[in-house]
Motif scaffolding. Structure first.
Motif, PDB file in Angstrom:
ATOM      1  N   SER A  27      21.249 -54.190 -13.883  1.00  0.00           N
ATOM      2  CA  SER A  27      20.663 -55.369 -13.247  1.00  0.00           C
ATOM      3  C   SER A  27      21.390 -56.640 -13.662  1.00  0.00           C
ATOM      4  CB  SER A  27      19.177 -55.487 -13.613  1.00  0.00           C
ATOM      5  OG  SER A  27      18.438 -54.419 -13.055  1.00  0.00           O
ATOM      6  N   VAL A  28      21.943 -56.649 -14.872  1.00  0.00           N
ATOM      7  CA  VAL A  28      22.686 -57.819 -15.353  1.00  0.00           C
ATOM      8  C   VAL A  28      23.906 -58.066 -14.474  1.00  0.00           C
ATOM      9  CG1 VAL A  28      23.949 -58.797 -17.306  1.00  0.00           C
ATOM     10  CG2 VAL A  28      21.868 -57.476 -17.704  1.00  0.00           C
ATOM     11  N   GLU A  29      24.597 -57.009 -14.108  1.00  0.00           N
ATOM     12  CA  GLU A  29      25.780 -57.155 -13.264  1.00  0.00           C
ATOM     13  C   GLU A  29      25.397 -57.649 -11.868  1.00  0.00           C
ATOM     14  OE1 GLU A  29      27.210 -53.207 -13.390  1.00  0.00           O
ATOM     15  OE2 GLU A  29      27.324 -53.182 -15.587  1.00  0.00           O
ATOM     16  N   VAL A  30      24.276 -57.149 -11.359  1.00  0.00           N
ATOM     17  CA  VAL A  30      23.810 -57.593 -10.046  1.00  0.00           C
ATOM     18  C   VAL A  30      23.445 -59.072 -10.082  1.00  0.00           C
ATOM     19  CG1 VAL A  30      22.037 -57.281  -8.278  1.00  0.00           C
ATOM     20  CG2 VAL A  30      22.996 -55.288  -9.450  1.00  0.00           C
ATOM     21  N   ILE A  31      22.782 -59.496 -11.151  1.00  0.00           N
ATOM     22  CA  ILE A  31      22.414 -60.908 -11.284  1.00  0.00           C
ATOM     23  C   ILE A  31      23.670 -61.775 -11.345  1.00  0.00           C
ATOM     24  CG2 ILE A  31      21.378 -62.618 -12.831  1.00  0.00           C
ATOM     25  CD1 ILE A  31      19.304 -60.503 -13.578  1.00  0.00           C
ATOM     26  N   ALA A  32      24.670 -61.346 -12.104  1.00  0.00           N
ATOM     27  CA  ALA A  32      25.910 -62.120 -12.209  1.00  0.00           C
ATOM     28  C   ALA A  32      26.579 -62.285 -10.845  1.00  0.00           C
ATOM     29  CB  ALA A  32      26.862 -61.446 -13.197  1.00  0.00           C
ATOM     30  N   ALA A  33      26.647 -61.196 -10.085  1.00  0.00           N
ATOM     31  CA  ALA A  33      27.253 -61.273  -8.750  1.00  0.00           C
ATOM     32  C   ALA A  33      26.406 -62.141  -7.826  1.00  0.00           C
ATOM     33  CB  ALA A  33      27.407 -59.865  -8.170  1.00  0.00           C
ATOM     34  N   GLY A  34      25.095 -62.041  -7.943  1.00  0.00           N
ATOM     35  CA  GLY A  34      24.217 -62.843  -7.097  1.00  0.00           C
ATOM     36  C   GLY A  34      24.322 -64.326  -7.380  1.00  0.00           C
ATOM     37  N   VAL A  35      24.421 -64.689  -8.656  1.00  0.00           N
ATOM     38  CA  VAL A  35      24.589 -66.100  -9.016  1.00  0.00           C
ATOM     39  C   VAL A  35      25.874 -66.660  -8.408  1.00  0.00           C
ATOM     40  CG1 VAL A  35      25.040 -67.682 -10.942  1.00  0.00           C
ATOM     41  CG2 VAL A  35      23.217 -65.988 -11.123  1.00  0.00           C
ATOM     42  N   LEU A  36      26.945 -65.865  -8.460  1.00  0.00           N
ATOM     43  CA  LEU A  36      28.212 -66.301  -7.872  1.00  0.00           C
ATOM     44  C   LEU A  36      28.068 -66.512  -6.368  1.00  0.00           C
ATOM     45  CD1 LEU A  36      31.212 -66.878  -8.287  1.00  0.00           C
ATOM     46  CD2 LEU A  36      31.652 -64.425  -7.973  1.00  0.00           C
ATOM     47  N   LEU A  37      27.411 -65.598  -5.693  1.00  0.00           N
ATOM     48  CA  LEU A  37      27.207 -65.732  -4.251  1.00  0.00           C
ATOM     49  C   LEU A  37      26.387 -66.982  -3.910  1.00  0.00           C
ATOM     50  CD1 LEU A  37      26.445 -62.074  -3.106  1.00  0.00           C
ATOM     51  CD2 LEU A  37      28.434 -63.460  -2.487  1.00  0.00           C
ATOM     52  N   ILE A  38      25.374 -67.249  -4.696  1.00  0.00           N
ATOM     53  CA  ILE A  38      24.525 -68.424  -4.448  1.00  0.00           C
ATOM     54  C   ILE A  38      25.334 -69.701  -4.607  1.00  0.00           C
ATOM     55  CG2 ILE A  38      22.569 -69.749  -5.348  1.00  0.00           C
ATOM     56  CD1 ILE A  38      21.256 -67.000  -5.969  1.00  0.00           C
ATOM     57  N   PHE A  39      26.112 -69.778  -5.665  1.00  0.00           N
ATOM     58  CA  PHE A  39      26.931 -70.977  -5.869  1.00  0.00           C
ATOM     59  C   PHE A  39      27.941 -71.157  -4.743  1.00  0.00           C
ATOM     60  CE2 PHE A  39      25.492 -71.192 -10.302  1.00  0.00           C
ATOM     61  CZ  PHE A  39      25.433 -72.565 -10.472  1.00  0.00           C
ATOM     62  N   ILE A  40      28.593 -70.072  -4.326  1.00  0.00           N
ATOM     63  CA  ILE A  40      29.601 -70.164  -3.267  1.00  0.00           C
ATOM     64  C   ILE A  40      28.966 -70.650  -1.963  1.00  0.00           C
ATOM     65  CG2 ILE A  40      31.109 -68.810  -1.770  1.00  0.00           C
ATOM     66  CD1 ILE A  40      31.792 -67.094  -4.193  1.00  0.00           C
ATOM     67  N   THR A  41      27.811 -70.070  -1.598  1.00  0.00           N
ATOM     68  CA  THR A  41      27.175 -70.461  -0.336  1.00  0.00           C
ATOM     69  C   THR A  41      26.716 -71.917  -0.356  1.00  0.00           C
ATOM     70  OG1 THR A  41      25.067 -69.575  -1.152  1.00  0.00           O
ATOM     71  CG2 THR A  41      26.425 -68.132   0.224  1.00  0.00           C
ATOM     72  N   GLN A  42      26.295 -72.413  -1.505  1.00  0.00           N
ATOM     73  CA  GLN A  42      25.864 -73.803  -1.588  1.00  0.00           C
ATOM     74  C   GLN A  42      27.052 -74.759  -1.571  1.00  0.00           C
ATOM     75  OE1 GLN A  42      22.601 -74.772  -1.338  1.00  0.00           O
ATOM     76  NE2 GLN A  42      22.339 -72.578  -0.977  1.00  0.00           N
ATOM     77  N   VAL A  43      28.155 -74.351  -2.189  1.00  0.00           N
ATOM     78  CA  VAL A  43      29.361 -75.190  -2.181  1.00  0.00           C
ATOM     79  C   VAL A  43      29.942 -75.283  -0.772  1.00  0.00           C
ATOM     80  CG1 VAL A  43      31.767 -75.317  -2.951  1.00  0.00           C
ATOM     81  CG2 VAL A  43      29.960 -74.830  -4.601  1.00  0.00           C
TER      82      VAL A  43
END
Length: 244
Positions: free
Chosen positions: A83-99
């Motif tokens: 789940s830690v790896e999924v959270i890390a990838a999800g955080v990256l996706l969220i930042f990219i979509t907001q940028v």
């Protein structure tokens, strides 16, 4: 709204308990957990009034499916370790979509906060999938849901937070310890711990919801009810793993 949250939680809890009783199908609880995760993924961005609700819902849904699939099919130190790896990838996706929304877009920081918080909650639903794969899944599920029900009965009152925050874990712990007396329940120590943690969870989220006044729509009701269940599954899983 407090009554609606309790009713919504009871309906989802009944599905989880039914899946736990269906022990012949190992993935039954994972299927129900995914349903709860997807409902949360839809409702959470709308409860938090995100500027990009569909974008966040898609990301949360993908991460929910990934975390549960990793629990079921990927080996690791523990069943929920990926789940830690999924959270890390999800955080990256969220930042990219907001940028990618551009520097002039409003609500980007709020979108990141909403997305990351929702991500941390939705991935914890994999705890129910992990419970479903262990022996005594029905007893653990019943203990958790009894504790949530007792704490929820305190949470729907109009008593002040300082009272409910004390009573909810006491009632939850008492019901958890009582459930340990059942022949199919867990031992008293993890059952008591599950009950207390469930009460603290309900008391904390009740205080947060009332102070923020965010639970005013059906999306808010669903997000809060599903969020409590998802977090409770993870807490129960870790309590059983540490104390057994």
């Amino acid at each position: 709204m407090r009554i609606k949250v309790l009713i919504s939680g009871l309906l989802a809890a009944a599905l989880l308990l039914g899946a736990a009783a269906w022990s012949s199908v190992n993935f039954a609880m994972a299927v129900v957990a995914v349903v709860v995760q997807l409902i949360f993924a839809y409702a959470w961005p709308r409860m938090t009034r995100s500027e990009t609700p569909w974008t966040l819902s898609v990301i949360l849904s993908i991460c929910a499916l990934a975390s549960t699939a990793a629990t079921l099919f990927m080996p690791g130190a523990t069943q929920t370790s990926h789940s830690v790896e999924v959270i890390a990838a999800g955080v990256l996706l969220i930042f990219i979509t907001q940028v990618l929304r551009g520097a002039s877009s409003e609500g980007r920081l709020a979108g990141v906060v909403s997305g990351v918080t929702g991500l941390a909650i939705v991935t914890q639903g994999s705890g129910w999938a992990a419970i479903g794969l262990t022996e005594g899944a029905f007893g653990t599920t019943l203990t958790t849901l009894l504790a949530l029900l007792g704490a929820g009965a305190i949470a729907i009152t109009r008593w002040p937070d300082r009272i409910t925050f004390i009573l909810a874990p006491l009632i939850g712990g008492a019901l958890g310890a009582l459930a340990s007396a059942l022949t199919f329940g867990p031992d008293w120590a993890p059952a008591l711990c599950i009950g207390i943690l469930s009460g603290l969870l309900v008391g904390s989220l009740r205080a947060l919801a009332l102070s923020s006044r965010s639970v005013r729509t059906i999306s808010g009701v669903l997000a809060l009810a599903c969020g409590i269940l998802l977090l409770a599954g993870a807490l129960s899983w870790y309590a059983m793993a540490l104390l057994n």
